[in-house]
Design a protein around this motif. Structure first.
Motif, PDB file in Angstrom:
ATOM      1  N   SER A  51     -50.885 -32.448 -29.625  1.00  0.00           N
ATOM      2  CA  SER A  51     -50.726 -32.061 -31.029  1.00  0.00           C
ATOM      3  C   SER A  51     -49.448 -32.646 -31.620  1.00  0.00           C
TER       4      SER A  51
ATOM      5  N   GLU B 270     -53.880 -28.222 -39.613  1.00  0.00           N
ATOM      6  CA  GLU B 270     -53.871 -28.179 -38.145  1.00  0.00           C
ATOM      7  C   GLU B 270     -54.543 -26.914 -37.626  1.00  0.00           C
TER       8      GLU B 270
ATOM      9  N   THR C  29     -51.025 -24.132 -32.618  1.00  0.00           N
ATOM     10  CA  THR C  29     -51.801 -24.307 -31.386  1.00  0.00           C
ATOM     11  C   THR C  29     -52.743 -23.137 -31.131  1.00  0.00           C
ATOM     12  N   ALA C  30     -52.901 -22.265 -32.126  1.00  0.00           N
ATOM     13  CA  ALA C  30     -53.863 -21.151 -32.081  1.00  0.00           C
ATOM     14  C   ALA C  30     -53.507 -20.085 -31.059  1.00  0.00           C
TER      15      ALA C  30
ATOM     16  N   GLN D 205     -57.797 -26.958 -34.970  1.00  0.00           N
ATOM     17  CA  GLN D 205     -57.912 -26.257 -33.697  1.00  0.00           C
ATOM     18  C   GLN D 205     -59.325 -25.680 -33.519  1.00  0.00           C
TER      19      GLN D 205
ATOM     20  N   HIS E 146     -52.150 -29.800 -24.308  1.00  0.00           N
ATOM     21  CA  HIS E 146     -52.708 -29.735 -25.653  1.00  0.00           C
ATOM     22  C   HIS E 146     -51.595 -29.748 -26.694  1.00  0.00           C
TER      23      HIS E 146
END
Length: 231
Positions: free
Chosen positions: A135, A166, A24-25, A170, A131
Motif C-alpha cells: 500500500s 484507499e 489498511t482496514a 481495500q 500488504h
C-alpha cells in the motif's frame, strides 16, 4: 527535546498510526473510535488522540458528531462515485502537467517507484505487513506520477482524495481477480505511457485505473453494511 516538540511528535505518531490502520482496514468503515482505547493502545494521552482524530476528520478519513463522537468514515455508493469523479479530474490534470513539465529526474522517480511497487508483490496474497508495504509503495508510485505538476495545492488535494479512495480499494482488492483485472499491468502501462510523454493515452489509462475500482464495487453490490447510511 522540548515539551512542545515532544507533544508534536506524539501527535504526528498517533495521526500516522490511526491513518494507516484506517487505510489498511484494521479499523473498519463506520467503526467507532474510542479515545480512551486508542490512547491506551498508542501509549499517549486522550488529548493527543483527539488532535489526531480531528486532523483525520479534516482529511476525510474520520467523521465527528456531538452525539456519536469519532468514527471511521462509512462507505457509500454515492460518496464513491463523487470521489471517483473528483479523482479523475484532479489526478489526470496533475499527471498531464507532470508529463509536460517533468524532467529526466521525474522520469527516474516514476520508473524507480514503479520498480519498488512491482517488487512489493501481490497485495491480495500478502501478510498484513506485506500488504501495508504494498500500500505504501502503491501510494508512492501514484505520488510520483503527479510529482512534477508544479502545484503543491493540487498535490495535497490529490493525496487527500486518494486516501479516501484507499478505503474503498481495500474492499475491491479481493474481487479484482474475479473480474479479470490485472492491476500490475495497469501500473506498468501507466509508467510506460507517462515516461514516453504520451499524455492523452496516459490520462486515459489513469482514468480507467481509477474508475475500474468503482465499477467493480458498484457492479458486485459488495459494499459493506455501512454503505447505506453515511454519517
Amino acid at each position: 527535546m522540548s515539551g512542545r516538540g515532544s507533544a508534536s511528535t506524539l501527535s504526528e505518531h498517533a495521526h500516522e498510526r490511526i491513518r494507516q490502520d484506517i487505510l489498511t482496514a484494521r479499523l473498519a468503515p463506520g467503526q467507532p473510535l474510542r479515545l480512551a482505547a486508542l490512547a491506551a493502545d498508542l501509549g499517549v494521552s486522550m488529548s493527543v488522540v483527539r488532535e489526531a482524530l480531528t486532523r483525520l476528520s479534516e482529511q476525510g478519513l474520520v467523521t465527528a458528531s456531538p452525539n456519536q463522537g469519532f468514527r471511521v468514515v462509512p462507505l457509500s455508493g454515492s460518496d464513491l462515485s463523487d470521489l471517483t469523479s473528483l479523482r479523475v479530474t484532479l489526478e489526470c490534470s496533475a499527471l498531464e502537467r507532470s508529463i509536460a513539465q517533468g524532467d529526466v529526474a521525474w522520469e527516474g522517480l516514476v520508473v524507480s517507484s514503479h520498480h519498488v511497487l512491482e517488487r512489493a508483490g501481490d497485495p491480495d496474497s500478502a501478510t498484513p505487513d506485506q500488504h501495508q508495504q504494498w500500500s505504501l509503495a502503491h501510494s508512492a508510485f501514484h505520488d510520483a506520477l503527479s510529482a512534477a505538476c508544479g502545484s503543491p495545492r493540487l498535490l495535497n488535494l490529490v493525496r487527500t482524495l486518494r486516501d479516501g479512495a484507499e478505503i474503498y480499494r481495500q474492499w475491491s482488492g479481493p474481487m479484482s481477480k474475479e473480474y479479470g483485472r490485472d492491476v500490475a499491468r495497469e501500473h506498468r502501462t501507466l509508467m510506460e505511457l507517462a515516461t514516453a510523454r504520451r499524455a492523452d493515452e496516459a490520462c486515459a489509462a489513469l482514468k480507467y485505473h481509477i474508475e475500474t475500482t468503482t465499477r467493480i464495487l458498484l457492479d458486485s453490490q459488495a459494499m459493506p453494511p455501512t454503505a447505506a447510511a453515511p454519517a
